[in-house]
Every structure is written in structure tokens, then in C-alpha cells.
Design a protein around this motif. Structure first.
Motif, PDB file in Angstrom:
ATOM      1  N   ALA A  34       0.830  -1.214   0.000  1.00  0.00           N
ATOM      2  CA  ALA A  34       0.000   0.000   0.000  1.00  0.00           C
ATOM      3  C   ALA A  34       0.862   1.260   0.000  1.00  0.00           C
ATOM      4  N   VAL A  35       1.959   1.247   0.764  1.00  0.00           N
ATOM      5  CA  VAL A  35       2.869   2.403   0.809  1.00  0.00           C
ATOM      6  C   VAL A  35       3.442   2.682  -0.579  1.00  0.00           C
ATOM      7  N   VAL A  36       3.866   1.630  -1.265  1.00  0.00           N
ATOM      8  CA  VAL A  36       4.459   1.786  -2.596  1.00  0.00           C
ATOM      9  C   VAL A  36       3.464   2.412  -3.563  1.00  0.00           C
ATOM     10  N   GLN A  37       2.226   1.910  -3.538  1.00  0.00           N
ATOM     11  CA  GLN A  37       1.216   2.445  -4.448  1.00  0.00           C
ATOM     12  C   GLN A  37       0.835   3.881  -4.104  1.00  0.00           C
ATOM     13  N   ASP A  38       0.804   4.210  -2.808  1.00  0.00           N
ATOM     14  CA  ASP A  38       0.459   5.569  -2.379  1.00  0.00           C
ATOM     15  C   ASP A  38       1.469   6.591  -2.872  1.00  0.00           C
ATOM     16  N   LYS A  39       2.698   6.163  -3.087  1.00  0.00           N
ATOM     17  CA  LYS A  39       3.758   7.091  -3.504  1.00  0.00           C
ATOM     18  C   LYS A  39       3.891   7.188  -5.025  1.00  0.00           C
ATOM     19  N   GLY A  40       2.901   6.702  -5.728  1.00  0.00           N
ATOM     20  CA  GLY A  40       2.858   6.907  -7.170  1.00  0.00           C
ATOM     21  C   GLY A  40       3.608   5.894  -7.991  1.00  0.00           C
ATOM     22  N   ALA A  41       3.958   4.749  -7.430  1.00  0.00           N
ATOM     23  CA  ALA A  41       4.663   3.716  -8.185  1.00  0.00           C
ATOM     24  C   ALA A  41       3.694   2.615  -8.597  1.00  0.00           C
ATOM     25  N   LYS A  42       3.983   2.006  -9.710  1.00  0.00           N
ATOM     26  CA  LYS A  42       3.181   0.885 -10.182  1.00  0.00           C
ATOM     27  C   LYS A  42       3.903  -0.416  -9.847  1.00  0.00           C
ATOM     28  N   ILE A  43       3.217  -1.311  -9.160  1.00  0.00           N
ATOM     29  CA  ILE A  43       3.828  -2.586  -8.764  1.00  0.00           C
ATOM     30  C   ILE A  43       3.715  -3.587  -9.907  1.00  0.00           C
ATOM     31  N   ARG A  44       4.883  -4.103 -10.344  1.00  0.00           N
ATOM     32  CA  ARG A  44       4.886  -5.129 -11.394  1.00  0.00           C
ATOM     33  C   ARG A  44       4.786  -6.527 -10.810  1.00  0.00           C
ATOM     34  N   SER A  45       5.472  -6.750  -9.691  1.00  0.00           N
ATOM     35  CA  SER A  45       5.421  -8.052  -9.027  1.00  0.00           C
ATOM     36  C   SER A  45       5.910  -7.888  -7.596  1.00  0.00           C
ATOM     37  N   SER A  46       5.578  -8.864  -6.747  1.00  0.00           N
ATOM     38  CA  SER A  46       6.060  -8.848  -5.363  1.00  0.00           C
ATOM     39  C   SER A  46       6.154 -10.275  -4.862  1.00  0.00           C
ATOM     40  N   SER A 102       8.848   6.931 -11.895  1.00  0.00           N
ATOM     41  CA  SER A 102       9.204   7.987 -12.845  1.00  0.00           C
ATOM     42  C   SER A 102      10.660   8.409 -12.703  1.00  0.00           C
ATOM     43  N   GLY A 103      11.279   8.092 -11.573  1.00  0.00           N
ATOM     44  CA  GLY A 103      12.672   8.464 -11.395  1.00  0.00           C
ATOM     45  C   GLY A 103      13.160   8.204  -9.988  1.00  0.00           C
ATOM     46  N   LYS A 104      14.394   8.642  -9.733  1.00  0.00           N
ATOM     47  CA  LYS A 104      15.065   8.367  -8.470  1.00  0.00           C
ATOM     48  C   LYS A 104      14.375   9.030  -7.286  1.00  0.00           C
ATOM     49  N   LYS A 105      13.812  10.226  -7.489  1.00  0.00           N
ATOM     50  CA  LYS A 105      13.156  10.917  -6.382  1.00  0.00           C
ATOM     51  C   LYS A 105      11.995  10.088  -5.838  1.00  0.00           C
ATOM     52  N   THR A 106      11.198   9.557  -6.759  1.00  0.00           N
ATOM     53  CA  THR A 106      10.064   8.720  -6.322  1.00  0.00           C
ATOM     54  C   THR A 106      10.558   7.471  -5.610  1.00  0.00           C
ATOM     55  N   LEU A 107      11.606   6.851  -6.161  1.00  0.00           N
ATOM     56  CA  LEU A 107      12.151   5.638  -5.552  1.00  0.00           C
ATOM     57  C   LEU A 107      12.722   5.928  -4.170  1.00  0.00           C
ATOM     58  N   ASP A 108      13.458   7.048  -4.036  1.00  0.00           N
ATOM     59  CA  ASP A 108      14.021   7.409  -2.726  1.00  0.00           C
ATOM     60  C   ASP A 108      12.922   7.684  -1.714  1.00  0.00           C
ATOM     61  N   LYS A 109      11.832   8.296  -2.176  1.00  0.00           N
ATOM     62  CA  LYS A 109      10.717   8.609  -1.272  1.00  0.00           C
ATOM     63  C   LYS A 109      10.066   7.316  -0.770  1.00  0.00           C
ATOM     64  N   ILE A 110       9.899   6.344  -1.683  1.00  0.00           N
ATOM     65  CA  ILE A 110       9.318   5.046  -1.297  1.00  0.00           C
ATOM     66  C   ILE A 110      10.190   4.365  -0.252  1.00  0.00           C
ATOM     67  N   LYS A 112      10.568   3.950   7.672  1.00  0.00           N
ATOM     68  CA  LYS A 112       9.915   4.499   8.868  1.00  0.00           C
ATOM     69  C   LYS A 112       8.713   3.679   9.302  1.00  0.00           C
ATOM     70  N   THR A 113       8.351   2.686   8.500  1.00  0.00           N
ATOM     71  CA  THR A 113       7.184   1.860   8.832  1.00  0.00           C
ATOM     72  C   THR A 113       7.505   0.939  10.004  1.00  0.00           C
ATOM     73  N   ARG A 114       6.611   0.920  11.003  1.00  0.00           N
ATOM     74  CA  ARG A 114       6.818   0.088  12.184  1.00  0.00           C
ATOM     75  C   ARG A 114       6.903  -1.392  11.797  1.00  0.00           C
ATOM     76  N   GLY A 115       7.901  -2.078  12.328  1.00  0.00           N
ATOM     77  CA  GLY A 115       8.070  -3.510  12.068  1.00  0.00           C
ATOM     78  C   GLY A 115       8.991  -3.812  10.906  1.00  0.00           C
ATOM     79  N   VAL A 116       9.453  -2.764  10.213  1.00  0.00           N
ATOM     80  CA  VAL A 116      10.387  -2.958   9.101  1.00  0.00           C
ATOM     81  C   VAL A 116      11.815  -2.848   9.622  1.00  0.00           C
ATOM     82  N   ASP A 117      12.625  -3.879   9.433  1.00  0.00           N
ATOM     83  CA  ASP A 117      13.994  -3.888   9.940  1.00  0.00           C
ATOM     84  C   ASP A 117      14.951  -3.119   9.040  1.00  0.00           C
TER      85      ASP A 117
END
Length: 723
Positions: A662-674, A696-704, A710-715
């Protein structure tokens, strides 16, 4: 029918007439229901319940309800609803209850129990209010093992494995030693016939010597035992082939060094009170240790404190006048019955067939079954230590060496399944190809049509079959990749009138820092190795062996530019006009996105490949081919373009998987696979999540990546270079 009736009459002869009639009626129902059904050898199926009934009645010595339940159970397996349709009061309620529980247990498949003995025990207990159920199941399995040669090969292997993993430990824990030993020996004979024959023959070769030892021993102490007014029987006991072999394996010793292959038993007919039994045993002990030299360090007193399963005996090791070391076991008739047949023999030994005597024994059985104590379990031989037993979702058994992985299992099923394996579901949970398997796992292989082996796969397998098939496929793929380059080099060599020897090829590989000829050809084919440099090196070698490491002149660019790529990103890159209309292609080894620091590498066939400055191949390309490196920069805007990238996250709880998507999609990225896979090592119960996105570019990827961190439970979160 008459011949089977005769067998039945022999089985039920110890029971009172009223109980015999109950068993006869149960047999009659079973005989009619099973009429026409055959075993694997073509014999009537009724032989199986008769075999089980004989063990239950004559060898374990259970009661009438148990024997009747055997026949009712086998009939109801093939006639659902039979038990509910029985006239009320025709059979004891406990017999019908036992049969119902046996029906439920018969429906269990190894994939449901995972071949875990403790879980299997709990399942039996939870489905039965009567502990006689497990005793009958043991009798059933003994009859199956006695007839194992009648089964198809795959059934024999599954039955043998289930027996050693499930039934033998339970029989041992309940003190059914004779039954346990017979199942072990049949298992040994079937799974390792060569060692079974060798040990059996060695035991047989010493029969004469053992007989003489028993005779000499008896002559030495018989008079003193009689003088002490002890009633006794003296007999020899030889370990089973499996027990001997297991001790040889455990202690790492040859057959000749196993000390307790043979023992002498003194079985006393003592008074009815336990005190009388104990006094008689110690008196016999005193006589033995007076006549023979005892090794007191090997005294085992299971009279004062019997084993948990009821075993009582005195064990002492002595040396006779001829230097033979002998283990002597001293016990009463009652103790010997329990040692051979468990608590079942206790109530039948004294003729106590009332409910009270049986109830006490059954209470003890339930106590053992429900206890969490596993200390009584014996290890089930090297087959448990050196192999794992894994099941397909259909319940097919596969034996693999210890340490085998999902990938090993996939290749064991079929080579094509192994080559296309992308992972698995182990007991319903997603797992990676390198996940190690454990005995009892139910494994469903997941495949992908585009999957191909990589050299890393060789680190994830332990079986020779998997390793050989992977190497063969890698060699085949390497050959395919190298073929265009090889053909190109052969054409140029013909034009140059140069003959390439094996020594020349070896020198080229060393100079260009590639592993072998196929890698050399592949590099030529994809443009990473300049064919003009090959010419320079070969000519330099031919002119006196001078392999000039420097480059006096820069070889030219390819005469014909490569055709444009389907997904060319040329609208995003600015470059010098001197490059003409060469196409651009993003390098798969590092997958640049708009905004990364990049450089261009001029290839022979693919035009310009764009690499990140942090690419793993960057240093090698810049060092070896500086004349083919060009500076590139992105245009001020990427427009509506999209770039492929992969993000890897390590999480502690699989429930976070959806949140990450959900975080990835909220930041404007399209998920191809997971993909989410369990991790080995690191944080306990952790998972690795890989998400392939279009950004669309590095800025979007860095933001994701920033938000995911910062997501709780992510190591941890990182960008993956290769897809």
C-alpha cells in the motif's frame, strides 16, 4: 469361510463363551462386508483383520471389546454408516467407540500429521476416549509390517518410514518391547537388507558358543538356586539385528565389540506379593555374584525404581571362568511378561479379566500417552539423522539427504520442475528455493515459465542429481549466450587469416580476465569485449609473444549501428552528437532510473548500455575499456517515462506485507510483481519482501524507500541492483 472360522476359533479360545459369541458376530459382519476385496497379493482382505485380531488377542492379550472392534473397524472402513446402524446392545458400547476412533485415525494421511510422533500421539488421544485404540493401531501396523513384501514399492517405503518414525517410538514408550523389536527388525530388513543379512549371519554363526555359555552358567548355579528353594527358568536372549546395528552405529564399533549381544535371563516364579518378588530377585542376584566375577559399575536396579513404562528387572554383568563377559537379567514371570508385552500382560497374567484390572492398565497407558515426556523415545537410526522424509501434496513420500532444500526436492520430482522452480509452499507457507526441508514437511513446488538456473543455485543443493542437472543447464545456457560471439570471432579470424589455438584462447581469457572460452565468446557477443582488441592481442602474440597491455590506438566503433531498442530511453539522455543515431539500453546489471549518476558503455550489438556509477561492473568496464566509456546526463525532465526498479525490505511479521504494498502504491509507483519469503538466520521469524516497481525516477524511488524505512516492524530497506 470354514478355514477362516477355524483361525477365528483359535484366536478367541481363551475368552469365555459369551465373549466368543460377540467376537464371532463382529467377524461375521466383517467377512460379509469385505467379501470380494483382495490384498495386494490377491488374497482375501479378511486376512488382515484376522492377523490384527490374533496379535490383539494372543500376543498383546487385550479384551473381547478390543478384538470385536478390530473386525467392526475394518468393515466400517468400506461401509460408511455401518457402526451407526448396529442394533443397540448387540456389541459393547466400548467396542463400537473404539471402532469409531480407529476409523478416524485410518483416515489420517502422513501429510496431515507431518510424521511427527508427538503430534500423532496427541491426535490419537484427542480422537479417542479409550487408550486401547493406540494399542490396536500398533497391532495393525505390526500385521502390515509382517506382510510388507505384499505391498507396492512406494507403499512399502512409506509404511516402513511411518513405522520407524511413529509406531516404534510409541511401542517403546508403552513398554511393548517384543512388538517394538519385531517392527524394528522388519524395517531394518527392508531398508538395509545387506547390513541386516550381515549382522543376522554373524549372530547365527555364534549360536553354538552361546548355547555352551548358557549350559555352563546353568550348571554352575542351578544347585544353589534350588537349595535356596527358588523356582526358576534360565534361558538365553540374543539382541535383534536392528538393536545390534544401532549400537554399532551409535558407538562407532564393529560387531565383535558389542558387549551385550547376548544375555542370560533368570526368570523366577515368586510369591504373589511384590515384596516376595523383590526378595527372590535379590537372593538370586547374591548367588550369581558369588559364583561369577561381577562388574558392579554395570549394575542396573529397576526393581527399586521401575522404568516409567513399567519395566522391572535386575541387570548385572559378570565374567565366567572361561573369560566370557555375560549380562544377566533377573526378574519374575510377571516382570518378564511386562518386559515382553507391556502392561497389557499384567492383568491377563494373574487371570484378572475384570474391568478393574484392565482399567488400571489403561489408565497407565493414557498417562504415558498424554505426558509430554519424550525422554523414553529412542532415536530411529541413521535414517532419521542422515535423511529427511518429505511429502508431495498428494502424500507421495520422497527420501532426501539431510540438509536438502526446496530446490533438491523439485529436482527429485522432475528435472523440468527443478529448472523452473521459483519457490515452494511448505506446510502451506511460502518459502524460497534455498529453504531447508525437515522430515514430515508437505512441499508444493512453485514454478515460473521464465525461470532459469543461475550459478548461485549450486550453493542451494546437496543432492548429486540436482547439482548435475543445474551444471548441465548452466553449460547449455552458457553455450547459447556464447554462440553469437563465437560465430563472429570465427568469421573475423578467417578474414584476418589467423588460426586460434587452445593456448591462444587460454592467454586471451587470462589477459581479459574471464573464466573460460564460453565467457570470452559471450563477452564478444554482447559487446563487452572488443573484437579489435582480440585481434591486437593475437597479432602482438604472433609477433614475438608481446602481449602489449597498453593500447596504442583506439579501435573504431562498429560500422553499422545496432537497431533501436523497443523500450529505448533515448528521450531522457543527452549525449554528444558524434555518436550518431546509436540506440540506448538500460543495463540489467544495475537497472538505472531517471536521476541516477550514470555513464554509457559502447557495445557491439546493443548500442550504448547505460550503467549506474555504482554498478558492480562499473570498475571493470572503466578500467579495461576506457575508450568505450562516454559521459551521459539526464535531460531536465523525464516526462511520462517509467523505469524499473526493485526494493527489498526485511520485516518481522508477514502481516506487514500488505502495508508495504500500500505504501508503494500511495507514492505513485506501479507494482509489477512482489514476493515474500521466510528468512533463515537474522531476526527470528523474519521475512524478506521484494517489490518490483515502475517509477518515474530516483526521487520517487528514494521517497518510497524512506517511507518504508519508517514503517513500524520494518527492519531494513534497500534497493536491489539486479532484478
Amino acid at each position: 469361510m470354514n478355514s477362516y472360522s477355524d483361525i477365528l476359533e483359535d484366536i478367541i479360545s481363551p475368552y469365555p463363551e459369551r465373549e466368543r459369541e460377540t467376537i464371532r458376530h463382529a467377524f461375521s459382519i466383517s467377512y460379509r462386508t469385505l467379501d470380494g476385496r483382495a490384498r495386494e497379493n490377491g488374497h482375501p482382505f479378511i486376512e488382515h483383520p484376522l492377523g490384527v485380531a490374533r496379535i490383539v488377542a494372543s500376543e498383546i492379550k487385550l479384551d473381547c471389546a478390543s478384538v470385536a472392534a478390530v473386525f467392526l473397524h475394518e468393515a466400517s472402513r468400506f461401509s460408511p454408516g455401518l457402526l451407526k446402524g448396529l442394533p443397540k446392545g448387540r456389541f459393547p458400547e466400548e467396542a463400537v467407540g473404539i471402532a469409531e476412533s480407529l476409523d478416524k485415525i485410518a483416515a489420517i494421511r502422513p501429510k496431515d500429521t507431518g510424521l511427527e510422533a508427538e503430534n500423532y500421539k496427541r491426535l490419537i488421544v484427542s480422537w479417542s476416549t479409550d487408550p486401547r485404540v493406540i494399542i490396536i493401531k500398533l497391532a495393525d501396523r505390526l500385521d502390515v509390517m509382517r506382510n510388507i513384501d505384499l505391498l507396492p514399492k512406494i507403499s512399502r517405503e512409506r509404511k516402513a518410514t511411518e513405522t520407524i518414525l511413529l509406531y516404534v517410538p510409541i511401542a517403546h514408550q508403552l513398554g511393548l518391547y517384543r512388538l517394538k523389536s519385531e517392527m524394528e527388525d522388519i524395517f531394518f530388513r527392508y531398508t538395509d537388507p545387506e547390513n541386516y543379512r550381515a549382522i543376522s549371519n554373524m549372530v547365527k554363526a555364534e549360536e553354538g558358543k552361546r548355547s555352551r555359555i548358557v549350559e555352563d552358567f546353568s550348571e554352575t548355579i542351578r544347585a544353589k538356586l534350588e537349595k535356596a528353594s527358588l523356582k526358576f527358568t534360565i534361558k538365553g536372549r540374543t539382541k535383534t539385528a536392528y538393536s545390534i546395528w544401532k549400537k554399532m552405529q551409535k558407538q562407532g564399533i564393529p560387531f565383535e565389540e558389542v558387549r551385550d549381544i547376548f544375555a542370560i535371563r533368570i526368570i523366577l516364579d515368586a510369591g504373589p506379593e511384590r515384596k516376595d518378588e523383590i526378595d527372590a530377585c535379590w537372593e538370586a542376584y547374591s548367588i550369581v555374584t558369588e559364583e561369577f566375577v561381577p562388574d558392579t559399575s554395570r549394575l542396573r536396579d529397576w526393581l527399586s525404581k521401575p522404568k516409567e513404562n513399567g519395566y522391572e528387572s535386575l541387570h548385572i554383568t559378570v565374567t565366567d571362568r572361561n573369560g566370557n563377559v555375560i549380562e544377566v537379567q533377573i526378574r519374575t514371570i510377571r516382570m518378564d511378561e511386562i518386559a515382553e508385552n507391556g502392561h497389557a500382560s499384567h492383568w491377563s497374567y494373574k487371570g484378572i479379566k475384570e474391568e478393574k484390572g484392565l482399567a488400571g492398565w489403561l489408565a497407565k497407558v493414557r498417562e504415558i500417552l498424554e505426558s509430554g515426556n519424550r525422554s523414553g523415545y529412542e532415536q530411529a537410526s541413521r535414517f532419521l539423522h542422515d535423511d529427511v522424509f518429505v511429502f508431495t501434496p498428494d502424500g507421495e513420500l520422497r527420501r532426501l539427504p539431510s540438509g536438502a532444500t526446496v530446490l533438491d526436492f523439485a529436482f527429485d520430482i522432475h528435472t523440468n520442475i527443478g529448472l523452473k522452480c521459483t519457490g515452494a509452499r511448505i506446510n502451506g507457507k511460502t518459502a524460497s528455493i534455498k529453504e531447508k526441508l525437515g522430515t514430515g514437511d508437505v512441499v508444493e513446488i512453485i514454478t515460473g515459465k521464465n525461470q532459469k538456473p543461475s550459478p548461485d543455485w549450486l550453493n542451494y543443493v546437496v543432492t548429486s542429481k540436482a547439482s548435475a542437472k543445474i551444471r548441465l543447464k548452466l553449460k547449455e545456457e552458457e553455450g547459447k549466450r556464447s554462440l553469437p560471439g563465437k560465430e563472429l570471432l570465427e568469421r573475423r579470424l578467417k578474414n584476418w587469416k589467423i588460426v586460434l589455438t587452445d593456448e591462444d584462447t587460454a592467454r586471451l581469457c587470462k589477459k581479459l580476465k574471464v573464466k573460460n572460452a564460453n565467457e570470452l565468446y559471450a563477452g564478444i557477443g554482447n559487446g563487452e569485449i572488443d573484437i579489435m582488441e582480440i585481434k591486437s592481442l593475437l597479432i602482438g602474440s604472433a609477433e614475438g609473444g608481446k602481449e602489449d597491455g597498453g593500447r596504442k590506438e583506439k579501435p573504431g566503433l562498429p560500422a553499422v549501428p545496432a537497431p533501436a531498442m523497443e523500450e529505448s530511453p533515448e528521450s531522457y539522455i543527452e549525449a554528444g552528437s558524434s555518436l550518431g543515431n546509436l540506440s540506448y539500453k538500460m543495463a540489467r546489471c544495475c537497472n538505472p532510473v531517471y536521476g541516477d549518476e550514470v555513464f554509457g558503455f559502447i557495445s557491439i550489438r546493443d548500442g550504448i548500455k547505460i550503467h549506474r556509477m555504482s554498478c558492480p561492473n562499473a570498475a571493470r568496464l572503466i578500467e579495461n575499456y576506457p575508450y568505450r566509456i562516454i559521459k551521459l546526463k539526464w535531460k531536465s525532465s523525464a516526462g511520462d517515462g517509467s523505469f524499473q526498479a526493485t526494493v527489498k525490505a526485511i520485516i518481522g511479521d508477514s502481516s506487514l506485507y500488505g502495508d508495504l504494498l500500500a505504501v508503494v502504491q500511495d507514492k505513485g509507483a506501479k507494482i509489477r510483481s512482489s514476493l515474500i519469503t521466510p528468512r533463515k538466520g537474522g531476526r527470528q521469524d523474519g521475512y524478506e519482501v521484494r517489490i518490483q516497481v515502475l517509477v518515474s525516477g530516483k526521487k520517487t524511488l528514494d521517497k518510497i524507500i524512506s517511507v518504508l524505512k519508517k514503517t513500524r516492524g520494518v527492519d531494513s530497506v534497500s534497493r536491489v541492483l539486479q532484478q
